[in-house]
Design an enzyme around this catalytic site. Sequence first.
Site, short mmCIF file in Angstrom:
data_model
loop_
_atom_site.label_atom_id
_atom_site.label_comp_id
_atom_site.label_asym_id
_atom_site.label_seq_id
_atom_site.Cartn_x
_atom_site.Cartn_y
_atom_site.Cartn_z
CG HIS A 1 0.08 4.35 4.74
ND1 HIS A 1 -0.59 4.11 5.92
CD2 HIS A 1 0.50 3.13 4.29
CE1 HIS A 1 -0.56 2.79 6.18
NE2 HIS A 1 0.07 2.19 5.20
CB CYS B 1 -0.94 -0.01 1.20
SG CYS B 1 -0.14 -0.42 2.76
#
Length: 343
Positions: free
Chosen positions: A241, A127
Amino acid sequence: MKVAIVGITGVVGETILRVLDERSVAIDELGAFASRDRREPLLWRGRPWPILAATPRALREGGFDAVFFASSDDASAELAEHAVAGGAAVIDNSATFRMRDGVPLIVPEVNPHAVGDDDMIFPVANCTAIVLCVALAPIARAAGLRSVRVATYQAVSGAGRAGLDALEREEKAAYRLEENLASSPFVRQIFRNVIPQVGSIDEFGDSGEEKKIAAETRKMLELPDLHVAATAVRVPVRYAHSEAVFVETERDTDPVALGEALGAAPGVVFFPDGNVTPRDVEGEDRVFVSRLRAEEGPSKRHFQLWVVGDQVRKGAATNAVQILELLIAREHFTKSKRQVLAD
Ligand SMILES: NC(=O)c1ccc[n+]([C@@H]2O[C@H](COP(=O)([O-])OP(=O)(O)OC[C@H]3O[C@@H](n4cnc5c(N)ncnc54)[C@H](OP(=O)(O)O)[C@@H]3O)[C@@H](O)[C@H]2O)c1
């Protein structure tokens, strides 16, 4: 079309279902799998679907066109080949197949051309690396890339349900002044803390996440010699993130030209002013770039940027569904069904 999700009770699995709905992907039948049977069925698109333990047989004989794996490296290693043997395309969120030779690592905004006619296994990259590569691809196209250094600030949901639960438990315990004795996927308390370790540390001092970011970035950008260095840090953020990125380009350029490339790139939202935080992008499918600037000094090849993306969506579920859409557009399912019938 008949589609299965292995790991449907997890953070990524449930998000895949939501993204399939949002993008109105035409699905007639759903196979819902987890580590064990559930008493209650899953209600989806107005129908109950039993949640069953994933077994080799269920995946081989289920008649699925595509199977999403959103469970674990071990489950994908044990079960994915059975799904393929049953004629399904496997779209796998685990790390199991990502670095295998001949297996494409597709981010539709970056390298859709890497899908081969005979491919049946489509890993979804790490990811953090996906979010990074969506932002790096336009820079690579505009000015080439010589090196990338990145410090990450990774949300607890990157560790799945257990990560979200650990932060919540620690928060509650702190506010009630209770001791929290429950186990956590993190090596230290995450509430009111940052932890410079995501995954286990090898003999050279690199974490598993840092190695994935480097290797998978090179593979997705098709730059096998690109220098990539990462420090991956877990922060007490629920979703999305963030990444502080330092790039060196191959050719002289400037922030205006790079900003134009980023602003025109698919899947990127570029903010020339201000900044973007993880809370701003929760639930978003695009990658957000802000704080683009040249490093001080005479070099016209060193730049910094701040990149944020919802890793459960673009870093996992959305990218997985985009791969399914890409395969549908390439008539993969018509072809693979014909192949199975001919065999
Ligand atoms: N979270 C992220 O941001 C993210 C991003 C990119 C990639 N990924 C990857 O996506 C996958 C799923 O992550 P997640 O965050 O959704 O984890 P999660 O919230 O912990 O969910 C895991 C899911 O996998 C199921 N499962 C576990 N072992 C299984 C087995 N042997 N057979 C079948 N199902 C099994 C679990 O079922 P039960 O409920 O029955 O236990 C649950 O549905 C992992 O490979 C992860 O590395 C996650």
